[in-house]
Design an enzyme around this catalytic site. Structure first.
Site, PDB file in Angstrom:
ATOM      1  N   MET A 132      33.377  46.692  40.617  1.00 47.67           N
ATOM      2  CA  MET A 132      32.653  47.892  39.894  1.00 47.67           C
ATOM      3  C   MET A 132      31.264  47.386  39.777  1.00 47.67           C
ATOM      4  O   MET A 132      30.501  47.983  38.823  1.00 47.67           O
ATOM      5  CB  MET A 132      33.303  48.109  38.561  1.00 47.67           C
ATOM      6  CG  MET A 132      34.970  48.402  38.493  1.00 47.67           C
ATOM      7  SD  MET A 132      35.597  49.618  37.437  1.00 47.67           S
ATOM      8  CE  MET A 132      35.314  48.635  35.858  1.00 47.67           C
ATOM      9  N   HIS A 161      32.177  37.157  41.715  1.00 43.50           N
ATOM     10  CA  HIS A 161      32.248  38.177  43.041  1.00 43.50           C
ATOM     11  C   HIS A 161      32.149  37.515  44.042  1.00 43.50           C
ATOM     12  O   HIS A 161      32.438  37.716  45.204  1.00 43.50           O
ATOM     13  CB  HIS A 161      31.394  39.434  42.410  1.00 43.50           C
ATOM     14  CG  HIS A 161      31.729  40.416  41.551  1.00 43.50           C
ATOM     15  ND1 HIS A 161      31.051  40.406  40.277  1.00 43.50           N
ATOM     16  CD2 HIS A 161      32.969  41.133  41.168  1.00 43.50           C
ATOM     17  CE1 HIS A 161      31.649  41.148  39.345  1.00 43.50           C
ATOM     18  NE2 HIS A 161      32.935  41.606  39.858  1.00 43.50           N
ATOM     19  N   GLN A 178      40.077  54.525  34.990  1.00 42.31           N
ATOM     20  CA  GLN A 178      40.669  53.240  34.360  1.00 42.31           C
ATOM     21  C   GLN A 178      39.998  53.042  33.072  1.00 42.31           C
ATOM     22  O   GLN A 178      40.187  52.081  32.371  1.00 42.31           O
ATOM     23  CB  GLN A 178      40.465  52.204  35.282  1.00 42.31           C
ATOM     24  CG  GLN A 178      39.119  51.452  35.511  1.00 42.31           C
ATOM     25  CD  GLN A 178      39.169  50.529  36.426  1.00 42.31           C
ATOM     26  OE1 GLN A 178      39.040  50.695  37.732  1.00 42.31           O
ATOM     27  NE2 GLN A 178      39.089  49.189  36.210  1.00 42.31           N
ATOM     28  N   GLY A 215      40.204  38.517  41.524  1.00 42.42           N
ATOM     29  CA  GLY A 215      40.054  37.102  40.813  1.00 42.42           C
ATOM     30  C   GLY A 215      41.243  37.011  39.874  1.00 42.42           C
ATOM     31  O   GLY A 215      41.935  37.971  39.464  1.00 42.42           O
ATOM     32  N   LYS A 219      41.258  36.048  36.781  1.00 39.39           N
ATOM     33  CA  LYS A 219      40.879  36.278  35.420  1.00 39.39           C
ATOM     34  C   LYS A 219      41.519  37.514  35.095  1.00 39.39           C
ATOM     35  O   LYS A 219      42.046  37.725  33.812  1.00 39.39           O
ATOM     36  CB  LYS A 219      39.361  36.390  35.467  1.00 39.39           C
ATOM     37  CG  LYS A 219      39.077  36.686  34.014  1.00 39.39           C
ATOM     38  CD  LYS A 219      37.444  36.491  33.650  1.00 39.39           C
ATOM     39  CE  LYS A 219      37.067  37.255  32.557  1.00 39.39           C
ATOM     40  NZ  LYS A 219      37.383  38.704  32.940  1.00 39.39           N
ATOM     41  N   ASP A 220      41.756  38.582  35.674  1.00 36.15           N
ATOM     42  CA  ASP A 220      42.344  39.783  35.589  1.00 36.15           C
ATOM     43  C   ASP A 220      43.659  39.681  36.032  1.00 36.15           C
ATOM     44  O   ASP A 220      44.251  40.330  37.133  1.00 36.15           O
ATOM     45  CB  ASP A 220      41.831  41.057  36.348  1.00 36.15           C
ATOM     46  CG  ASP A 220      40.061  41.303  35.591  1.00 36.15           C
ATOM     47  OD1 ASP A 220      40.193  41.580  34.610  1.00 36.15           O
ATOM     48  OD2 ASP A 220      39.225  41.231  36.415  1.00 36.15           O
ATOM     49  N   LEU A 244      33.315  33.902  33.599  1.00 34.60           N
ATOM     50  CA  LEU A 244      32.369  34.872  34.107  1.00 34.60           C
ATOM     51  C   LEU A 244      32.981  36.480  33.962  1.00 34.60           C
ATOM     52  O   LEU A 244      34.060  36.464  34.530  1.00 34.60           O
ATOM     53  CB  LEU A 244      31.734  34.582  35.532  1.00 34.60           C
ATOM     54  CG  LEU A 244      31.039  33.175  35.655  1.00 34.60           C
ATOM     55  CD1 LEU A 244      30.602  33.225  37.097  1.00 34.60           C
ATOM     56  CD2 LEU A 244      29.823  33.135  34.604  1.00 34.60           C
ATOM     57  N   SER A 245      31.911  37.254  33.182  1.00 31.68           N
ATOM     58  CA  SER A 245      32.739  38.770  33.480  1.00 31.68           C
ATOM     59  C   SER A 245      31.192  39.418  33.267  1.00 31.68           C
ATOM     60  O   SER A 245      30.430  39.148  32.828  1.00 31.68           O
ATOM     61  CB  SER A 245      33.387  38.816  32.180  1.00 31.68           C
ATOM     62  OG  SER A 245      33.605  40.109  31.622  1.00 31.68           O
ATOM     63  N   SER A 246      31.412  40.725  33.928  1.00 31.02           N
ATOM     64  CA  SER A 246      30.501  41.616  33.920  1.00 31.02           C
ATOM     65  C   SER A 246      29.937  42.100  32.287  1.00 31.02           C
ATOM     66  O   SER A 246      28.985  42.335  32.009  1.00 31.02           O
ATOM     67  CB  SER A 246      30.856  42.939  34.610  1.00 31.02           C
ATOM     68  OG  SER A 246      30.974  42.475  35.934  1.00 31.02           O
TER      69      SER A 246
HETATM   70  O1  PAF Z   1      38.631  44.298  38.738  1.00 29.38           O
HETATM   71  C1  PAF Z   1      37.741  45.319  38.855  1.00 29.38           C
HETATM   72  O2  PAF Z   1      36.507  45.479  38.955  1.00 29.38           O
HETATM   73  C2  PAF Z   1      38.367  47.070  38.834  1.00 29.38           C
HETATM   74  O3  PAF Z   1      39.508  47.179  38.230  1.00 29.38           O
HETATM   75  C3  PAF Z   1      38.590  47.159  40.381  1.00 29.38           C
HETATM   76  C4  PAF Z   1      39.889  46.394  41.126  1.00 29.38           C
HETATM   77  C5  PAF Z   1      37.606  47.447  41.274  1.00 29.38           C
HETATM   78  C6  PAF Z   1      39.195  49.010  40.328  1.00 29.38           C
HETATM   79  O4  PAF Z   1      38.281  49.497  39.943  1.00 29.38           O
END
Ligand code: PAF
Length: 273
Positions: free
Chosen positions: A27, A34, A58, A144, A146-147, A181-183
Protein backbone atom coordinates in the site's frame (compact mmCIF):
# COMPACT_ATOMS: atom_id res chain seq x y z
CA UNK A 1 11.21 0.43 -14.66
CA UNK A 2 7.80 0.52 -16.32
CA UNK A 3 5.00 2.23 -14.40
CA UNK A 4 1.68 0.58 -15.29
CA UNK A 5 -1.37 2.58 -14.22
CA UNK A 6 -4.00 0.23 -15.64
CA UNK A 7 -4.49 -3.49 -16.14
CA UNK A 8 -3.95 -2.96 -19.89
CA UNK A 9 -0.59 -1.28 -19.31
CA UNK A 10 0.34 -4.05 -16.88
CA UNK A 11 -0.55 -6.78 -19.40
CA UNK A 12 1.47 -5.00 -22.09
CA UNK A 13 4.48 -4.67 -19.79
CA UNK A 14 4.33 -8.32 -18.73
CA UNK A 15 3.61 -9.96 -22.09
CA UNK A 16 7.20 -9.39 -23.27
CA UNK A 17 8.71 -10.81 -20.04
CA UNK A 18 9.86 -14.43 -19.93
CA UNK A 19 10.25 -16.72 -16.93
CA UNK A 20 9.13 -16.40 -13.32
CA UNK A 21 7.37 -13.37 -11.85
CA UNK A 22 7.98 -12.32 -8.25
CA UNK A 23 5.27 -10.05 -6.84
CA UNK A 24 5.28 -7.73 -3.82
CA UNK A 25 1.84 -6.20 -3.15
CA UNK A 26 2.00 -3.04 -1.02
CA UNK A 27 0.00 0.00 0.00
CA UNK A 28 3.05 2.25 -0.50
CA UNK A 29 4.92 4.32 2.13
CA UNK A 30 7.70 1.82 1.46
CA UNK A 31 10.30 1.08 4.15
CA UNK A 32 13.16 -1.35 4.66
CA UNK A 33 10.64 -4.14 5.39
CA UNK A 34 9.27 -3.74 1.86
CA UNK A 35 12.83 -3.51 0.50
CA UNK A 36 13.57 -6.91 2.04
CA UNK A 37 10.55 -8.40 0.25
CA UNK A 38 11.54 -6.77 -3.04
CA UNK A 39 15.17 -7.93 -2.68
CA UNK A 40 14.02 -11.53 -2.12
CA UNK A 41 11.70 -11.27 -5.14
CA UNK A 42 14.62 -9.88 -7.20
CA UNK A 43 16.94 -12.75 -6.18
CA UNK A 44 14.41 -15.50 -6.86
CA UNK A 45 12.63 -14.40 -10.06
CA UNK A 46 13.26 -13.23 -13.62
CA UNK A 47 10.77 -10.36 -13.35
CA UNK A 48 9.77 -8.36 -10.29
CA UNK A 49 6.41 -6.59 -10.02
CA UNK A 50 5.49 -4.32 -7.10
CA UNK A 51 1.99 -2.93 -6.70
CA UNK A 52 1.17 0.23 -4.78
CA UNK A 53 -2.54 0.52 -4.09
CA UNK A 54 -4.13 1.91 -0.93
CA UNK A 55 -7.06 -0.49 -0.92
CA UNK A 56 -10.25 1.22 0.32
CA UNK A 57 -12.13 -2.02 1.01
CA UNK A 58 -9.79 -3.07 3.83
CA UNK A 59 -10.45 0.14 5.77
CA UNK A 60 -13.47 0.10 8.07
CA UNK A 61 -15.92 2.98 8.38
CA UNK A 62 -14.29 5.40 10.81
CA UNK A 63 -10.74 4.33 9.87
CA UNK A 64 -9.24 7.28 8.07
CA UNK A 65 -8.27 6.05 4.61
CA UNK A 66 -7.42 9.59 3.51
CA UNK A 67 -4.79 9.85 6.26
CA UNK A 68 -2.92 6.71 5.16
CA UNK A 69 0.64 7.89 4.33
CA UNK A 70 1.16 8.41 0.59
CA UNK A 71 4.62 9.07 -0.82
CA UNK A 72 4.41 8.50 -4.52
CA UNK A 73 7.71 10.07 -5.53
CA UNK A 74 9.84 8.42 -2.82
CA UNK A 75 8.13 5.06 -3.41
CA UNK A 76 8.78 5.19 -7.16
CA UNK A 77 12.47 5.97 -6.50
CA UNK A 78 12.80 3.11 -3.98
CA UNK A 79 11.28 0.68 -6.50
CA UNK A 80 13.53 1.89 -9.28
CA UNK A 81 16.68 1.65 -7.14
CA UNK A 82 15.63 -1.83 -5.94
CA UNK A 83 15.55 -3.18 -9.50
CA UNK A 84 11.78 -3.49 -9.84
CA UNK A 85 10.81 -4.19 -13.47
CA UNK A 86 7.15 -3.18 -13.33
CA UNK A 87 5.44 -0.95 -10.81
CA UNK A 88 1.67 -1.45 -10.90
CA UNK A 89 -0.01 1.72 -9.67
CA UNK A 90 -3.73 1.45 -10.40
CA UNK A 91 -6.41 3.87 -9.25
CA UNK A 92 -9.57 2.85 -7.40
CA UNK A 93 -11.77 2.91 -10.51
CA UNK A 94 -9.37 0.52 -12.27
CA UNK A 95 -9.65 -1.95 -9.40
CA UNK A 96 -13.30 -1.75 -8.33
CA UNK A 97 -16.68 -1.38 -10.00
CA UNK A 98 -20.24 -1.27 -8.69
CA UNK A 99 -21.89 -4.07 -6.68
CA UNK A 100 -19.06 -6.55 -7.10
CA UNK A 101 -18.47 -10.17 -6.09
CA UNK A 102 -16.25 -10.21 -3.00
CA UNK A 103 -14.10 -12.74 -1.21
CA UNK A 104 -15.17 -13.43 2.39
CA UNK A 105 -12.65 -14.23 5.09
CA UNK A 106 -13.38 -17.53 6.89
CA UNK A 107 -15.92 -17.27 9.74
CA UNK A 108 -13.49 -18.25 12.51
CA UNK A 109 -9.97 -17.32 11.52
CA UNK A 110 -11.10 -14.16 9.74
CA UNK A 111 -12.95 -12.77 12.76
CA UNK A 112 -10.57 -13.29 15.68
CA UNK A 113 -7.72 -11.01 16.78
CA UNK A 114 -7.24 -8.49 13.93
CA UNK A 115 -10.56 -9.61 12.48
CA UNK A 116 -12.34 -9.02 15.82
CA UNK A 117 -10.81 -5.55 16.19
CA UNK A 118 -11.44 -4.77 12.52
CA UNK A 119 -14.43 -6.89 11.37
CA UNK A 120 -14.54 -7.11 7.57
CA UNK A 121 -10.92 -5.94 7.17
CA UNK A 122 -9.78 -9.32 5.86
CA UNK A 123 -12.64 -9.51 3.33
CA UNK A 124 -11.13 -6.39 1.78
CA UNK A 125 -7.57 -7.72 1.98
CA UNK A 126 -8.46 -11.07 0.39
CA UNK A 127 -10.58 -9.45 -2.32
CA UNK A 128 -7.82 -7.08 -3.40
CA UNK A 129 -5.12 -9.74 -3.21
CA UNK A 130 -7.25 -12.04 -5.39
CA UNK A 131 -7.68 -9.20 -7.91
CA UNK A 132 -3.95 -8.37 -7.85
CA UNK A 133 -2.93 -12.03 -8.26
CA UNK A 134 -5.29 -12.38 -11.24
CA UNK A 135 -3.86 -9.25 -12.81
CA UNK A 136 -0.15 -9.93 -12.17
CA UNK A 137 -0.28 -13.77 -12.32
CA UNK A 138 2.84 -14.14 -10.19
CA UNK A 139 4.93 -17.27 -9.74
CA UNK A 140 5.78 -16.20 -6.18
CA UNK A 141 4.25 -13.54 -3.92
CA UNK A 142 6.09 -12.11 -0.93
CA UNK A 143 4.52 -11.13 2.41
CA UNK A 144 5.95 -10.10 5.78
CA UNK A 145 5.37 -12.22 8.87
CA UNK A 146 4.49 -9.07 10.83
CA UNK A 147 0.99 -9.27 9.36
CA UNK A 148 0.80 -12.89 10.49
CA UNK A 149 -2.96 -13.30 10.30
CA UNK A 150 -3.09 -11.67 6.87
CA UNK A 151 -0.35 -14.04 5.72
CA UNK A 152 -2.22 -17.09 7.10
CA UNK A 153 -5.49 -16.06 5.42
CA UNK A 154 -3.87 -15.33 2.06
CA UNK A 155 -2.11 -18.72 2.23
CA UNK A 156 -5.47 -20.33 3.02
CA UNK A 157 -7.21 -18.50 0.14
CA UNK A 158 -4.54 -19.75 -2.27
CA UNK A 159 -5.12 -23.33 -1.04
CA UNK A 160 -8.93 -23.09 -0.92
CA UNK A 161 -9.21 -21.63 -4.43
CA UNK A 162 -6.43 -23.86 -5.89
CA UNK A 163 -4.53 -20.78 -7.01
CA UNK A 164 -1.23 -21.28 -8.77
CA UNK A 165 1.06 -18.99 -6.77
CA UNK A 166 3.69 -19.71 -4.13
CA UNK A 167 3.33 -17.59 -0.99
CA UNK A 168 6.75 -16.69 0.43
CA UNK A 169 6.75 -15.41 4.05
CA UNK A 170 9.68 -13.28 5.23
CA UNK A 171 10.77 -12.29 8.74
CA UNK A 172 9.78 -8.98 10.29
CA UNK A 173 12.43 -6.28 9.91
CA UNK A 174 13.14 -4.26 13.07
CA UNK A 175 14.92 -1.06 14.02
CA UNK A 176 18.09 -1.64 16.09
CA UNK A 177 16.04 -1.03 19.29
CA UNK A 178 13.49 -3.69 18.36
CA UNK A 179 10.62 -1.61 16.94
CA UNK A 180 9.02 -3.52 14.08
CA UNK A 181 9.04 -1.50 10.86
CA UNK A 182 5.58 -0.33 9.82
CA UNK A 183 4.19 2.38 7.58
CA UNK A 184 2.21 3.52 10.64
CA UNK A 185 5.38 4.36 12.63
CA UNK A 186 5.43 7.77 10.92
CA UNK A 187 2.42 8.73 13.09
CA UNK A 188 4.46 8.34 16.32
CA UNK A 189 6.10 11.35 17.97
CA UNK A 190 9.36 10.77 19.85
CA UNK A 191 7.68 9.97 23.20
CA UNK A 192 5.20 7.62 21.54
CA UNK A 193 8.02 5.94 19.67
CA UNK A 194 9.62 5.09 23.03
CA UNK A 195 6.26 3.79 24.30
CA UNK A 196 5.91 1.67 21.16
CA UNK A 197 9.01 -0.29 22.18
CA UNK A 198 6.83 -1.98 24.81
CA UNK A 199 5.41 -4.23 22.09
CA UNK A 200 8.75 -5.74 21.10
CA UNK A 201 9.84 -5.77 24.76
CA UNK A 202 6.76 -7.85 25.66
CA UNK A 203 7.52 -10.29 22.85
CA UNK A 204 11.16 -10.49 23.96
CA UNK A 205 9.95 -11.35 27.45
CA UNK A 206 7.74 -14.12 25.99
CA UNK A 207 10.74 -15.55 24.12
CA UNK A 208 12.92 -15.43 27.24
CA UNK A 209 10.24 -17.20 29.30
CA UNK A 210 9.92 -19.97 26.73
CA UNK A 211 13.71 -20.33 26.58
CA UNK A 212 13.71 -20.76 30.38
CA UNK A 213 11.12 -23.55 30.03
CA UNK A 214 7.93 -21.56 30.88
CA UNK A 215 5.42 -22.63 28.22
CA UNK A 216 2.06 -21.89 29.92
CA UNK A 217 0.23 -19.32 27.78
CA UNK A 218 -1.54 -17.73 30.77
CA UNK A 219 1.74 -17.04 32.57
CA UNK A 220 3.38 -15.64 29.43
CA UNK A 221 0.39 -13.44 28.55
CA UNK A 222 0.23 -12.06 32.10
CA UNK A 223 3.91 -11.03 31.99
CA UNK A 224 3.46 -9.49 28.57
CA UNK A 225 0.47 -7.43 29.72
CA UNK A 226 2.52 -6.16 32.66
CA UNK A 227 5.23 -4.92 30.29
CA UNK A 228 2.68 -3.35 27.95
CA UNK A 229 1.16 -1.17 30.70
CA UNK A 230 -0.12 1.57 30.43
CA UNK A 231 -0.77 1.09 26.71
CA UNK A 232 -4.31 0.32 25.56
CA UNK A 233 -3.87 -3.35 24.69
CA UNK A 234 -6.30 -4.79 22.12
CA UNK A 235 -5.05 -8.34 22.42
CA UNK A 236 -2.21 -10.55 23.52
CA UNK A 237 -2.56 -14.03 22.06
CA UNK A 238 -0.68 -17.28 21.73
CA UNK A 239 -1.81 -19.35 18.76
CA UNK A 240 -0.55 -22.07 16.47
CA UNK A 241 0.21 -21.51 12.78
CA UNK A 242 -3.47 -22.27 12.02
CA UNK A 243 -4.44 -19.47 14.43
CA UNK A 244 -5.97 -21.80 17.01
CA UNK A 245 -5.50 -20.68 20.59
CA UNK A 246 -2.81 -22.61 22.51
CA UNK A 247 -2.79 -23.20 26.26
CA UNK A 248 0.92 -24.02 26.01
CA UNK A 249 3.62 -22.91 23.58
CA UNK A 250 4.57 -25.65 21.10
CA UNK A 251 8.02 -24.95 19.71
CA UNK A 252 7.90 -24.89 15.91
CA UNK A 253 4.15 -24.20 15.80
CA UNK A 254 3.50 -21.04 17.81
CA UNK A 255 2.97 -17.36 17.11
CA UNK A 256 2.78 -14.89 20.00
CA UNK A 257 0.89 -11.77 18.93
CA UNK A 258 0.17 -8.36 20.35
CA UNK A 259 -1.92 -5.38 19.23
CA UNK A 260 -1.95 -2.11 21.16
CA UNK A 261 -2.64 1.56 20.70
CA UNK A 262 0.12 4.09 21.21
CA UNK A 263 -1.73 7.40 21.27
CA UNK A 264 -4.15 6.99 18.41
CA UNK A 265 -1.83 4.74 16.40
CA UNK A 266 -2.69 1.06 16.38
CA UNK A 267 0.42 -1.15 16.23
CA UNK A 268 0.79 -4.90 15.88
CA UNK A 269 3.79 -7.17 16.34
CA UNK A 270 4.48 -10.87 16.83
CA UNK A 271 7.15 -13.48 17.27
CA UNK A 272 7.19 -16.94 15.66
CA UNK A 273 8.47 -19.79 17.85
O1 PAF B 1 -0.11 -5.69 3.76
C1 PAF B 1 -0.52 -4.79 2.98
O2 PAF B 1 0.16 -3.82 2.66
C2 PAF B 1 -1.92 -4.91 2.38
O3 PAF B 1 -2.80 -5.48 3.29
C3 PAF B 1 -1.94 -5.67 1.04
C4 PAF B 1 -1.52 -7.13 1.19
C5 PAF B 1 -1.03 -4.99 0.03
C6 PAF B 1 -3.36 -5.67 0.47
O4 PAF B 1 -3.85 -4.37 0.28
Amino acid sequence: MIIARSILELRKALEVKKGSVGFVPTMGALHIGHRTLIDAARRENDTVVVSIFVNPTQFLPGEDLSKYPRREEADFKICELSGVDVLFYPDVSGMYGEDEVRICAPDLRGYILEGASRPGHFDGVLTVVMKLFNQVRPTRAYFGKKDAQQLALITQMVENFFMNVMIIPLDTVRESDGLALSSRNVYLDSIQRQEALKLSAALKKATEMVMRGEVESNAIEAQMRRILEPLEVEYVAIVNRAFQSLSQVVIGDTIVLVAARVGTTRLIDNVWM
